[in-house]
Structures are given as structure tokens and as C-alpha cells.
Design a protein around this motif. Structure first.
Motif, PDB file in Angstrom:
ATOM      1  N   THR A 119     -49.427  44.027   1.619  1.00 17.66           N
ATOM      2  CA  THR A 119     -50.525  44.917   2.433  1.00 17.66           C
ATOM      3  C   THR A 119     -51.575  44.004   2.836  1.00 17.66           C
ATOM      4  O   THR A 119     -52.086  43.852   4.090  1.00 17.66           O
ATOM      5  CB  THR A 119     -50.839  46.246   2.018  1.00 17.66           C
ATOM      6  N   THR A 120     -52.049  43.469   1.779  1.00 14.64           N
ATOM      7  CA  THR A 120     -53.268  42.525   1.723  1.00 14.64           C
ATOM      8  C   THR A 120     -52.711  41.396   2.755  1.00 14.64           C
ATOM      9  O   THR A 120     -53.642  40.819   3.655  1.00 14.64           O
ATOM     10  CB  THR A 120     -53.729  41.857   0.455  1.00 14.64           C
ATOM     11  N   GLU A 121     -51.563  40.969   2.359  1.00 10.60           N
ATOM     12  CA  GLU A 121     -51.039  39.731   3.265  1.00 10.60           C
ATOM     13  C   GLU A 121     -50.841  39.939   4.544  1.00 10.60           C
ATOM     14  O   GLU A 121     -51.335  39.269   5.675  1.00 10.60           O
ATOM     15  CB  GLU A 121     -49.799  39.246   2.284  1.00 10.60           C
ATOM     16  N   MET A 122     -50.577  41.122   4.991  1.00 11.88           N
ATOM     17  CA  MET A 122     -50.316  41.654   6.441  1.00 11.88           C
ATOM     18  C   MET A 122     -51.538  41.591   7.142  1.00 11.88           C
ATOM     19  O   MET A 122     -51.969  40.996   8.329  1.00 11.88           O
ATOM     20  CB  MET A 122     -49.682  42.949   6.275  1.00 11.88           C
ATOM     21  N   ASP A 123     -52.653  42.281   6.283  1.00 14.93           N
ATOM     22  CA  ASP A 123     -54.117  42.214   7.121  1.00 14.93           C
ATOM     23  C   ASP A 123     -54.639  40.803   7.145  1.00 14.93           C
ATOM     24  O   ASP A 123     -55.332  40.604   8.340  1.00 14.93           O
ATOM     25  CB  ASP A 123     -54.861  43.167   6.016  1.00 14.93           C
ATOM     26  N   LEU A 124     -54.519  39.738   6.086  1.00 16.60           N
ATOM     27  CA  LEU A 124     -54.906  38.474   6.481  1.00 16.60           C
ATOM     28  C   LEU A 124     -54.266  37.902   7.382  1.00 16.60           C
ATOM     29  O   LEU A 124     -54.878  37.283   8.305  1.00 16.60           O
ATOM     30  CB  LEU A 124     -54.981  37.700   5.105  1.00 16.60           C
ATOM     31  N   GLU A 125     -52.860  38.146   7.751  1.00 17.67           N
ATOM     32  CA  GLU A 125     -52.340  37.664   8.811  1.00 17.67           C
ATOM     33  C   GLU A 125     -52.768  38.368   9.996  1.00 17.67           C
ATOM     34  O   GLU A 125     -52.732  37.377  10.899  1.00 17.67           O
ATOM     35  CB  GLU A 125     -50.538  37.897   8.626  1.00 17.67           C
ATOM     36  N   LEU A 126     -53.119  39.466  10.217  1.00 20.59           N
ATOM     37  CA  LEU A 126     -53.796  39.977  11.380  1.00 20.59           C
ATOM     38  C   LEU A 126     -54.907  39.173  11.521  1.00 20.59           C
ATOM     39  O   LEU A 126     -55.265  39.051  12.886  1.00 20.59           O
ATOM     40  CB  LEU A 126     -53.714  41.466  11.053  1.00 20.59           C
ATOM     41  N   TRP A 127     -55.828  38.887  10.498  1.00 21.57           N
ATOM     42  CA  TRP A 127     -57.170  38.424  10.714  1.00 21.57           C
ATOM     43  C   TRP A 127     -56.633  36.895  11.412  1.00 21.57           C
ATOM     44  O   TRP A 127     -57.357  36.411  12.363  1.00 21.57           O
ATOM     45  CB  TRP A 127     -57.815  38.058   9.617  1.00 21.57           C
ATOM     46  N   ARG A 128     -55.890  36.269  10.899  1.00 19.71           N
ATOM     47  CA  ARG A 128     -55.175  34.850  11.265  1.00 19.71           C
ATOM     48  C   ARG A 128     -54.851  34.983  12.782  1.00 19.71           C
ATOM     49  O   ARG A 128     -55.266  34.147  13.556  1.00 19.71           O
ATOM     50  CB  ARG A 128     -54.357  34.112  10.433  1.00 19.71           C
ATOM     51  N   THR A 129     -54.111  36.054  13.235  1.00 16.79           N
ATOM     52  CA  THR A 129     -53.807  36.305  14.514  1.00 16.79           C
ATOM     53  C   THR A 129     -55.072  36.317  15.545  1.00 16.79           C
ATOM     54  O   THR A 129     -55.148  35.825  16.515  1.00 16.79           O
ATOM     55  CB  THR A 129     -52.983  37.399  14.543  1.00 16.79           C
ATOM     56  N   ALA A 130     -56.253  37.077  15.178  1.00 20.05           N
ATOM     57  CA  ALA A 130     -57.252  37.162  15.874  1.00 20.05           C
ATOM     58  C   ALA A 130     -58.071  36.104  15.854  1.00 20.05           C
ATOM     59  O   ALA A 130     -58.622  35.823  16.691  1.00 20.05           O
ATOM     60  CB  ALA A 130     -58.175  38.314  15.031  1.00 20.05           C
ATOM     61  N   SER A 131     -57.965  35.377  14.697  1.00 21.81           N
ATOM     62  CA  SER A 131     -58.644  33.806  14.922  1.00 21.81           C
ATOM     63  C   SER A 131     -58.083  33.076  16.018  1.00 21.81           C
ATOM     64  O   SER A 131     -58.725  32.245  16.704  1.00 21.81           O
ATOM     65  CB  SER A 131     -58.652  33.228  13.432  1.00 21.81           C
ATOM     66  N   SER A 132     -56.737  33.035  15.962  1.00 21.07           N
ATOM     67  CA  SER A 132     -56.039  32.111  16.980  1.00 21.07           C
ATOM     68  C   SER A 132     -56.398  32.454  18.315  1.00 21.07           C
ATOM     69  O   SER A 132     -56.514  31.994  19.413  1.00 21.07           O
ATOM     70  CB  SER A 132     -54.512  32.116  16.617  1.00 21.07           C
ATOM     71  N   ILE A 133     -56.397  34.026  18.625  1.00 19.94           N
ATOM     72  CA  ILE A 133     -56.554  34.587  19.844  1.00 19.94           C
ATOM     73  C   ILE A 133     -58.032  34.187  20.178  1.00 19.94           C
ATOM     74  O   ILE A 133     -58.624  34.015  21.454  1.00 19.94           O
ATOM     75  CB  ILE A 133     -56.291  36.057  20.001  1.00 19.94           C
ATOM     76  N   ARG A 134     -58.974  34.023  19.464  1.00 18.45           N
ATOM     77  CA  ARG A 134     -60.446  34.026  19.647  1.00 18.45           C
ATOM     78  C   ARG A 134     -60.664  32.491  20.339  1.00 18.45           C
ATOM     79  O   ARG A 134     -61.596  32.350  20.992  1.00 18.45           O
ATOM     80  CB  ARG A 134     -61.111  34.083  18.431  1.00 18.45           C
ATOM     81  N   ASP A 135     -59.734  31.809  20.068  1.00 17.67           N
ATOM     82  CA  ASP A 135     -59.852  30.411  20.765  1.00 17.67           C
ATOM     83  C   ASP A 135     -59.546  30.252  22.214  1.00 17.67           C
ATOM     84  O   ASP A 135     -59.593  29.167  22.828  1.00 17.67           O
ATOM     85  CB  ASP A 135     -58.888  29.337  19.907  1.00 17.67           C
ATOM     86  N   ASP A 136     -58.935  31.474  22.684  1.00 17.63           N
ATOM     87  CA  ASP A 136     -58.565  31.546  24.082  1.00 17.63           C
ATOM     88  C   ASP A 136     -59.447  32.589  24.718  1.00 17.63           C
ATOM     89  O   ASP A 136     -59.085  33.696  24.692  1.00 17.63           O
ATOM     90  CB  ASP A 136     -57.057  31.902  24.152  1.00 17.63           C
ATOM     91  N   PRO A 137     -60.362  31.984  25.845  1.00 17.68           N
ATOM     92  CA  PRO A 137     -61.070  33.087  26.527  1.00 17.68           C
ATOM     93  C   PRO A 137     -60.489  34.001  27.177  1.00 17.68           C
ATOM     94  O   PRO A 137     -60.897  35.172  27.317  1.00 17.68           O
ATOM     95  CB  PRO A 137     -62.089  31.996  27.297  1.00 17.68           C
ATOM     96  N   GLU A 138     -59.185  33.612  27.899  1.00 11.31           N
ATOM     97  CA  GLU A 138     -58.540  34.697  28.865  1.00 11.31           C
ATOM     98  C   GLU A 138     -57.984  35.777  27.760  1.00 11.31           C
ATOM     99  O   GLU A 138     -58.150  37.051  28.249  1.00 11.31           O
ATOM    100  CB  GLU A 138     -57.496  33.790  29.317  1.00 11.31           C
ATOM    101  N   SER A 139     -57.496  35.477  26.748  1.00 13.65           N
ATOM    102  CA  SER A 139     -56.871  36.481  25.409  1.00 13.65           C
ATOM    103  C   SER A 139     -58.275  37.388  25.429  1.00 13.65           C
ATOM    104  O   SER A 139     -57.993  38.525  25.337  1.00 13.65           O
ATOM    105  CB  SER A 139     -56.295  35.897  24.424  1.00 13.65           C
TER     106      SER A 139
END
Length: 904
Positions: free
Chosen positions: A544-564
Motif C-alpha cells: 500500500t505504501t509502495e502504491m501511494d509512493l508510485e502515485l506521488w511519482r506519477t503526480a511529480s511527472s505530471i507536474r512537469d507538463d503545464p498542459e496536464s
């Protein structure tokens, strides 16, 4: 013959009808209140005479006034309040009124077609006018009753209960006014504890309006319906009362005013009912319950001649359903809510309940095992019959020990029930006790695997990997295949395959907690308070922790794209979920979300229910979590950094405790403590893994059932494919053979939606309907127990050490929930679907849970303070309140000086 023909013919849409001619089938014409009064009159109950202005009259007036369904409620109210009445309706009303006597004072009450029914009471939502005198005032009161159908509170109530705003109509009841000496309400089941056949009567001098509106502190009597014994009486101060005013209307009298009028004869310290009047009311309540076949909420009045009048009766809609009768020993039964122990307050779909029944049957020992293994489905939730455990010395001890770590609040509730003589310990033959104990113990093979994991955790993790591959092979069903074969596949996995497969991945986590227990035993007083909890932060292998950290990494990758970022912050999650399904999200967001769902799309909120859509089907919840993560601006609060610090601090704490042990009791002792804590950290994080694998299997089973649903929907046996989850496997088979299942599905969906609105779920339920926790709280309140705590302090169980002060955010359902970084999450309970919210929460407060419940484990891993088992936390704390959470002491302190009105 003429009467028979009239009964067969359609009933004419008259505008006025005598209450004496109203029956239970006339709700569409007269509304729920009038229909109930008609039933009472037909049964010979003491109901004041009167008549009903039917829904046909309302419909004609509304149409003539130009009421449009699309209009705002405020405009509709204005039109109805000033609408002229057609001449024939006016004449019919005044003729009926004249039949009661010249200028007779009457009570005028709204009677909506969805009112006073088992699904919704509408109590207090529509208007009533008392002591109405004269034709003009009567017609005005009727108009105002019609308009009250469109008050803001009534509109909101219908929306909350899923009642169509324009599918409802309204009638008006006009009855002779009772100039009551005393009036009140009566519940034929205890509305606080749920106990059936225990009547509660509230009474106050004057008209019942004072009591219903909360203007008076009434006398209260509790009566045993079977014997008539008055079990308890509590006298209110009765400082005010409402009386009819000369010429019409009512007036409020203070006690001193009333005392002067009556020469000082009134005494607030005396009961306003005699014992015989209390028993007479109880007998009437019992008759009403027998008449309707379910507990009733009645309003009554005692006329100046001493006669009792019933002015209203409706079902009590808030009672939790009773368990199915189980008379194998004729005694009281106790049921522990397994749904709450899994973090669920919401109901399960019928297919979800059926799946757990099959798994429970498959894991039950031969010969049906002890009674403690019996499961029950009550209120569309899972319960376990623990009666036999409570009556056994060893069983009770084991149950309390298990609840101490699973749900701390249940320990107090079970201990309270232990004083009930119906659940007194019974002596059992030693041989019988030994057999029961052996049947209740874990299988020997599992114990052996736990011992092997204690010795060699690396090898145990390798065996988990092998078990995973074996389960993956089981979950494959070669295509093409018929619907019947799909159901065979689902049934075989539920009854024979899934439980053993899940048990095979349990030993590492069990071994980790055994090592932790050994460490706790060795350290003893060397690790006071919640120090040892800190060792469990930042554990490896927690899916569960690994899932939540993966979701954070997903958000971090999206943060780099202004359109997203623009899309996630500007559009609603539901809209974005549709765009994801269409493949029209910004490319970076679409790709990142697809990658996350490829790994975790089988998960969901309330994921143990087969009938709940997975994130892969509906990612709106995950999209909402991503949008929340994008608001986190402080890099030091980034979840990956927080987790890394938690792991480092846990390692440091383990080293500190080992060094403390070495200094106190020698170097060898310190090494043994260090070894125990190291082994605990190595595998305790696997606690979440068995459920993770179960949910992987459930996602496969859900897909097979969806395919069956598509086949049934195509054949017209159900409306839509997901209706299959409102059946069980046997019924689905019957559908494949040609049965039309649309009717049963519609009824169950209605029941499911009604249970979705229920907020209060009993931890421990008795067969007489008693919510033991509520009964315990009532007893404590009556005896002023718990006064040791300071005002504003709520007590729970410590779950994750640390102290945080912040704004509370009460969340009942994580779907679409908004949580600002640092806010304190207050929830009824949690399962893995909630944990994305944990990553930005400042602390966690839960009504359910114990030290190893899901929420507590994840809170510790993130290093946020947590207190669990806080009674009624979601009602006693309100969004916006400033609270201090002390995770070591197990307390939540409200700042009463700046309590918020938010969410009130």
C-alpha cells in the motif's frame, strides 16, 4: 353489488376525503401521514376525527398557478402560498370543515406522498399549523402546507434520500384540535440503543409542539413492552409549554407564568404523567407496532377529559435492521461487525456479501465448527456471531486480545457486554473446550510456515513469490467460455482456491509481528509509551505504501507538463475520467495515469466488495488524489522524502532501543533486542500483502461476473451488466436459464442506496436490535462516567506517536474528497482506497481501528500521528475545528475557543 363495482373501478380523484374512509393503499392520493391515520382509525385507535385535502387538489392548484418543474423552489413557494383556490375545492374543504362543528379549532398538517414511509420519515421537514380557527385561516394554512413542500430543507432532504423533486406530491390533513393537558412522542423501540420492545416516551405539559421543536426539556419514561414495567424515568425541568391562544394560533408560556395562572399548582419536579398513563400509552404503542408490523414513532396527546389521542404514527426509519432469527438455543445472540473491522461503513452489494459467505463456508472446519465461525448478513454488512466466544472463558479472552490490536474501542464494548447476564460465562466440559480450541486455532501447516519465516525471512519471501505465481495460474480461464462456466470458475475460486492461496503469503508478516512482540517483551519498561511504534515506520515490502509512493511519482511527472497541470486543476475528476477513457487527456497525463493503473488499477475504495468498480474502470478517485498532490508545494513534505526520513528514524530508534537494552542488561541482551527489531522490520511490512493478493483475485472474478452480466443484459434478464452484482451466483445461474431478474435487482438497489445513507453502524449488535456501544454510551452519560477528561478532549487508542495541531477535515467518503496539505483527516474508518489522502494529511483520527488496523499501520509508516477508536469522532469533530492530535496519549483535544461552524 354497487359497492363491489365501486371497489373494482378506478378511485375517483376527489379533492377532499374523510379520514374514516382512508386506507393504506391510498398513499398516492392522501400521502403517508393521512394513510397511517386512516389505518389507525380503522383499527379502532383513538384518533381525532378529520378529513384530508388530497393530492388531486394540490395538483390542480399548482397547475392553475403555473408552477413549472424547472422553477427555483423559492418561486414555487411564492406561487403556492398566494394561489387562489378553485371554487369547487374551496366548497369541498369548507363543507368538510363545517362537519366538524362551527369554527372548530383544528390542526392542519402536511402529508406528502413520500412521507412517514419505511424508507424516509420526512420528520420535521414539512409544515404543521395548530389551533387554526375559521374558514379563512384554514384555507391559508392549507396553502402554506402546500408551499412547505418546496422549503430549502425539504428539497435538500429529498435530494439526500434520492427522491425525485417532482415525483412527489402533497396532501393536507385537517383534524380536530386536541387542547392537550400533556402531549409528547413515543417510540416503540429505543431509538438510541435500537433495542426492540423497549418503549421510550417523552412527555411535556401543553401541546406537543414544544417538545417536537426542542423548546422544552421533557420527562422521559422507558417501558418494557412485554411486562409494562417502567424501567427508567427521567424528569425534565419543563420550563416552557405551548398552549392554544384565544382566537387561534398558539402561545409560549414560561413556567412562572403558568404557575400564576394555576395558583402555583404546577411543579416542574413532578412527572407530568402518572404511572398508569405511561402504561396506557405503552399499550397503545404496542398495538400500533403490531398493526403495522414494525416499530413506530407516535405523537400523542392527553385531552382535558383524560383520554389519550394519537395524532400521528410513522415507522422509525433509523433503526439498524435485526439479525435473522436464530433460535437454536433460544437465547440472545451477539454479532460483531466484520465490515467495520475491514474499514467499511458502507454496505456491500449482494454479490460481495455472497462471495464472503462462500469463502467463510470454505474456511469453516469440518462439521460446521464452533458457533463462533457463523457469519451473518445484517443491513447489507458482514457480521460474525461471537456469542459462543463470549460465553467461553478462553474464547472471551482470545476475542478481547484480538480486538485490542484490531479495534481498540471494541474491547470496551465487549467488556461492557460481559456484565450482561445473558452472556455470562458457561462451564464447558474440558474435552469439549479442548476440541473447540483446536478447531479455532490456526492450521498446523500455517504455524509451521510462520516458524520457518521466523528463522529465515528471506526464504519466506521467496516462498511468497512462488505462491504468487501459483495464484496467477489459477486466475486464468481460457476463452471462449460460456456464462455458466464463468460462474463455475468464480465459485470454485471462492470456495476452494482463494483462501488457501492467501494464507500461503501470510507467514512473513505474522513472523514480523512475532519478532516485534518478542522485542516488546524483552524491552519491557525500557520502551515506555509508544516508543516501539516508531520502529514500524517506513517499513519495506508494504504494497500500500509502495502504491501511494508510485502515485506521488506519477503526480511529480505530471507536474512537469503545464498542459496536464491545467487539466487536473481546472476540470472535475469525473470529466477527466471520461477523457481518460476516451484517450483525450494531455499526452503526459494520459501516459502517466495509464502506467499507474496498469499496476494498481485492480484496487478501489471498499475494494473487498466485488460489486464496487475498480480504479481501472473508474479512475476519478485517483485523478482527484493527483490533483490534491499538485497542491503540495513544500519539498520537505514530499511523501517520498517523508517516507525516507521515517525509515531512517525507525532504524535509529531500533538502534537506540538496542543500545538502551545493552546498557541496562548486558551486551548479549542488547544484541537479542537488535535482532528482534531487525527481523520485525524485515517482514512486518508484508501485513498488507495477503489482502493485496486477494484484491488481485477479486478483480479477475469481477471481470468474469461482468461478462456474465453482459450476457444477462443482452438477453433482457437484467437492465445493465452491473446489475449482476445485485444477485448471488445461484440467481445469476437462474438468469442464464431464462428468469427475469429485473424486479429483485431494482428492490436490492433501492435497499443498497438506503443503506448507503446510513452513518451509524453498530460495532456489536444483539439479536434484540441493541447497539451495545450506544447502550454503553447512554449508561456512561447517565452516570456521568468519563468526566475525568477535560472538556473538549476525546479519548481513543494510540496508534502512531506524535503531536500535531491543525484544522480538521471530516471525510465520510474518500471519493472526490478534498484535503489540504497538513489538515487532520477525521474519518469513520479507512481501507487502502483512502491512503492517497494520508500522504498530505497532518494527522489521522478514526472512529474504528486498533494498533495494527490498516489506517494505523499506514499512518505509522508515513510518520503522521494517529488516534483510533474515537467514539463518534465524525460527529463530535467538525470540519474547520482546530484540534490537537496526540498519537502517543491517544487523545484528540478540540480548541473550544475557536470551534468552527463549518460542516455543522
Amino acid at each position: 353489488m354497487a359497492e363491489q363495482a365501486e371497489q373494482r373501478a378506478p378511485r375517483p380523484a376527489g379533492t377532499v376525503i374523510s379520514l374514516a374512509r382512508v386506507d393504506a393503499d391510498m398513499v398516492p392520493e392522501v400521502g403517508g401521514k393521512a394513510a397511517n391515520l386512516g389505518v389507525l382509525l380503522s383499527a379502532g385507535m383513538p384518533v381525532p376525527p378529520g378529513f384530508c385535502v388530497t393530492t388531486a387538489a394540490y395538483g390542480r392548484v399548482a397547475a392553475a398557478a403555473g408552477v413549472q418543474p424547472s422553477e427555483p423552489a423559492e418561486q414555487i413557494r411564492g406561487r403556492l402560498a398566494s394561489a387562489p383556490l378553485p371554487e369547487d375545492i374551496t366548497e369541498a374543504i369548507l363543507t368538510a370543515y363545517a362537519g366538524l362543528g362551527e369554527d372548530t379549532p383544528v390542526a392542519v398538517r402536511s402529508s406528502a406522498t413520500a412521507e412517514d414511509l419505511p424508507e424516509a420519515s420526512f420528520a420535521g421537514q414539512l409544515d404543521t399549523y395548530l389551533n387554526v380557527v375559521g374558514p379563512d385561516l384554514l384555507l391559508d394554512a392549507i396553502r402554506r402546507c402546500w408551499a412547505s413542500l418546496w422549503t430549502d430543507r425539504a428539497v435538500a432532504y429529498r435530494a439526500d434520500h434520492g427522491i425525485g423533486q417532482h415525483s412527489i406530491s402533497i396532501a393536507v390533513v385537517v383534524q380536530e384540535m386536541v387542547d392537550a393537558d400533556v402531549a409528547g412522542v413515543m417510540f416503540t423501540a429505543n431509538p438510541l440503543t435500537g433495542r426492540r420492545r423497549e418503549i421510550v416516551i417523552d412527555a411535556a405539559p401543553g401541546l406537543g409542539e414544544a417538545l417536537v421543536s426542542g423548546a422544552v426539556n421533557p420527562d422521559q419514561f422507558t417501558v418494557d413492552a412485554a411486562t409494562g414495567e417502567i424501567l427508567q424515568r427521567s424528569l425534565g425541568d419543563k420550563r416552557t409549554e405551548i398552549r392554544p391562544a384565544p382566537g387561534g394560533g398558539t402561545r409560549l408560556l414560561r413556567r412562572q407564568d403558568r404557575d400564576r395562572q394555576d395558583g402555583g399548582r404546577q411543579d416542574g419536579r413532578r412527572a407530568c404523567l402518572t404511572d398508569e398513563q405511561v402504561r396506557s400509552l405503552a399499550r397503545i404503542g404496542t398495538l400500533a407496532e403490531e398493526l403495522y408490523g414494525e416499530p413506530q414513532d407516535l405523537e400523542w396527546a392527553i385531552a382535558p377529559d383524560g383520554g389519550i389521542r394519537v395524532v400521528q404514527s410513522r415507522p422509525i426509519t433509523t433503526l439498524f435492521p435485526l439479525p435473522e432469527p436464530d433460535n437454536h438455543d433460544g437465547g440472545a445472540r451477539a454479532y460483531l461487525c466484520a465490515s467495520l473491522l475491514q474499514g467499511l461503513t458502507r454496505p456491500l452489494t449482494p454479490m460481495g456479501l455472497a462471495s464472503f459467505a462462500l469463502m467463510s463456508d470454505s474456511s469453516r472446519p469440518a462439521g460446521n465448527g464452533p458457533a463462533a465461525y457463523r457469519s451473518a448478513q445484517i443491513g447489507m454488512r458482514m457480521f460474525v456471531d461471537v456469542t459462543s466466544l463470549l460465553r467461553s472463558k478462553g474464547g472471551r479472552r482470545g476475542l478481547l486480545r484480538a480486538m485490542k490490536v484490531a479495534d481498540a474501542r471494541s474491547v470496551d464494548v465487549l467488556a461492557y457486554l460481559g456484565a450482561d447476564p445473558r452472556f455470562a460465562l458457561t462451564r464447558a466440559p474440558k474435552l469439549g473446550s479442548l476440541k473447540s480450541g483446536l478447531r479455532a486455532a490456526p492450521p498446523f501447516g500455517l504455524l509451521r510456515q510462520v516458524l520457518r519465516a521466523l528463522v529465515n525471512p528471506v526464504a519466506a519471501l521467496e516462498r511468497v513469490s512462488a505462491a504468487d505465481h501459483e495464484l496467477d495460474r489459477m486466475l486464468v480461464l481460457p476463452e471462449p467460455v460460456s456464462g455458466a462456466r464463468r460462474l463455475d470458475f468464480v465459485e470454485r475460486l471462492l470456495t476452494k482456491e482463494i483462501t488457501p492461496a492467501v494464507m500461503r503469503v501470510l507467514p512473513p508478516a505474522a513472523a514480523g509481528y512475532v519478532w516485534l512482540g518478542l522485542g516488546r517483551l524483552l524491552l519491557g519498561r525500557l520502551a515506555p509509551g509508544g516508543e516501539l511504534q516508531a520502529v514500524l515506520r517506513g517499513l519495506p515490502h508494504n504494497v500500500t505504501t509502495e502504491m501511494d509512493l508510485e502515485l506521488w511519482r506519477t503526480a511529480s511527472s505530471i507536474r512537469d507538463d503545464p498542459e496536464s497541470v491545467r487539466a487536473l486543476t481546472a476540470e472535475e475528476p469525473r470529466v477527466l475520467a471520461g477523457r481518460y477513457a476516451d484517450g483525450t487527456l494531455p499526452a503526459a497525463c494520459q501516459a502517466a495515469l495509464r502506467a499507474f493503473l496498469a499496476r494498481y488499477g485492480h484496487r478501489a475504495v471498499a475494494e473487498i466488495d466485488l460489486g464496487v468498480p475498480r480504479w481501472g474502470e473508474d479512475p476519478a478517485h485517483i485523478i482527484n488524489a493527483l490533483a490534491n498532490y499538485l497542491k503540495l508545494a513544500d519539498p520537505e513534505l514530499a511523501p517520498d522524502r517523508v517516507f525516507r526520513r521515517a525509515a531512517e528514524n525507525a532504524e535509529a530508534k531500533a538502534a537506540e532501543l538496542a543500545a538502551r537494552a545493552a546498557r541496562s542488561r548486558g551486551r548479549l541482551f542488547g544484541k537479542l533486542v537488535a535482532h528482534s527489531l531487525r527481523r520485525a522490520r524485515a517482514t512486518a511490512g508484508m501485513r498488507e500483502y495477503p489482502k493485496f493478493r486477494l484484491i488481485v483475485a477479486f478483480a479477475v472474478l469481477r471481470r468474469q461476473l461482468q461478462l456474465v452480466g453482459e450476457e444477462l443484459a443482452d438477453a433482457g434478464r437484467i437492465q445493465v451488466p452491473d446489475d449482476v452484482f445485485f444477485l448471488d451466483l445461484t440467481e445469476a445461474r437462474v438468469g442464464l436459464r431464462g428468469a427475469d431478474l429485473r424486479g429483485p435487482v431494482a428492490e436490492r438497489r433501492q435497499s443498497y442506496q438506503r443503506e448507503m445513507r446510513r452513518r451509524r453502524i453498530p460495532r456489536l449488535l444483539l439479536s434484540d436490535g441493541t447497539d451495545v456501544e450506544a447502550a454503553m454510551a447512554a449508561t456512561q452519560a447517565a452516570s456521568s462516567a468519563g468526566g475525568r477528561l477535560q472538556p473538549g478532549t476525546l479519548a481513543g487508542a494510540p496508534a502512531s506517536a506524535g503531536t500535531v495541531t491543525g484544522k480538521a477535515r471530516v471525510i465520510l467518503d474518500p471519493a472526490g474528497a478534498h484535503l489540504e496539505p497538513g489538515e487532520i483527516l477525521v474519518a469513520p474508518s479507512t481501507d487502502p482506497g483512502w491512503t492517497p489522502l494520508f500522504m498530505t494529511a497532518g494527522a489521522l483520527v478514526m472512529e474504528m481501528g486498533g494498533p495494527i488496523s490498516h489506517g494505523a499501520v499506514v499512518a505509522r509508516e508515513y510518520g503522521i500521528p494517529a488516534v483510533v477508536g474515537v467514539f463518534e469522532a465524525t460527529t463530535r469533530i467538525r470540519t474547520g475545528d482546530t484540534v490537537t492530535v496526540d498519537g502517543a496519549a491517544g487523545t484528540v483535544v478540540l480548541d473550544l475557543s475557536c470551534a468552527s461552524d463549518g460542516g455543522r
